[in-house]
Motif scaffolding. Sequence first.
Motif, short mmCIF file in Angstrom:
data_model
loop_
_atom_site.label_atom_id
_atom_site.label_comp_id
_atom_site.label_asym_id
_atom_site.label_seq_id
_atom_site.Cartn_x
_atom_site.Cartn_y
_atom_site.Cartn_z
N GLN A 41 0.84 -1.21 0.00
CA GLN A 41 0.00 0.00 0.00
C GLN A 41 0.87 1.25 0.00
OE1 GLN A 41 -2.45 -0.54 3.53
NE2 GLN A 41 -4.12 -1.43 2.32
N SER B 150 0.15 5.55 0.72
CA SER B 150 -0.85 6.55 1.16
C SER B 150 -0.31 7.96 0.99
CB SER B 150 -1.20 6.34 2.64
OG SER B 150 -1.86 5.09 2.83
N VAL C 297 -5.66 11.38 6.05
CA VAL C 297 -5.19 10.57 4.93
C VAL C 297 -5.99 10.96 3.71
CG1 VAL C 297 -4.95 8.24 4.01
CG2 VAL C 297 -4.53 8.66 6.44
N THR D 204 -5.43 6.26 -0.39
CA THR D 204 -4.56 5.07 -0.27
C THR D 204 -4.79 4.20 -1.50
OG1 THR D 204 -4.62 5.07 2.16
CG2 THR D 204 -4.05 2.99 1.07
N SER E 218 -3.28 0.49 -3.61
CA SER E 218 -2.60 -0.77 -3.34
C SER E 218 -2.19 -1.45 -4.64
CB SER E 218 -3.50 -1.70 -2.52
OG SER E 218 -4.68 -2.02 -3.23
N ALA F 125 3.33 0.49 5.12
CA ALA F 125 2.87 1.17 3.91
C ALA F 125 3.81 2.33 3.55
CB ALA F 125 1.46 1.69 4.10
#
Length: 325
Positions: A234, A236, A250, A253, A255, A314
């Motif tokens: 991931q 972010s 955040v 995000t 992936s 991440a």
Amino acid sequence: MARYTATSNLASALSANPIYDNTNNLGSLSDSAVQSFMVSYRANYQSAYLQMDENAPRSAGAIVGSAAGVTVGNISFNVTDSQLAVPGYQYNIYTAMGSSYATLSSALVAEGRFDSTQNVGSSDQSAQAYFVVYTADQQSAYIQVNAKSPISAGNMVDSQIGQTSGALTFVDTDDSDLYVRGYHYTVTGPDGKAYSDLSSAIAANSIYDATDNTGANDASAQAFTVNYVADRQQASLAVTSDSPISMGSVVTTVSGGTAETIPFSYNDSQIAVSGYSYRVMGPDGEWYSTLAEAQSNNTTFDDTSNATDSDADAQMFTISYSALS
């Protein structure tokens, strides 16, 4: 017509007829009724057997064929070469003379007559022996990475050779050698089943197969195929915790798999806020004046080893806002 009395040997015949007869003969050089002793030969009983060697892959040490006959008669067993054939093995026939033949039929062509042991009745003091001696074929096995693997595609990891039904091991390779950070794998064994690791695949396929091979080439080598799958990663985009606006939030995000391109969905125009300047720290720990610059220097997902779809570490793109004076 002369009448003969049968005896078992010449001495017995002479004992029963110890003197000359009394034929009236003229002269001394001719006999009008010569006394004759007729010798009649009869071949003795003989036997032969076919026996597996002590290490044969089946019926070890057993007598699998027998034959009976008479001196100099033809030997014929109730066993054929097709019945002696065992997958993954070659065999030779060894005779009482010490000769070796590739097949039973060729052995009997060359040495297929009964011997002349002096036997009495229907027993053989020294039956002729034919031995079937097997030799295991050479087999091979290898570990190879799947041709469609995201890493090391098609690579040959290890190969070993052995013999039919021998223990199959890879002395130079174990699961620690297959581990690659950021990827997990399964191993497909020669049986076509998928296993969680190499050790499990070998445990389920622990002996060499019985392919009929001649020489060093294996017509059907046993394959262990390593199938790598990229771990989920991931990335972010977030705001610093001390930012004057949107602190700690955040933004997005995304992936993907290890080493895959990060599918950025935000650009500088979307994070710009009137009255504030900003800079962006990339996952590499460097500060950049724009998001585009941070993204261009950090384009792919990292190689954190993750067992699930969550990422233990991440990659962070962090926005730090500052109010304009």
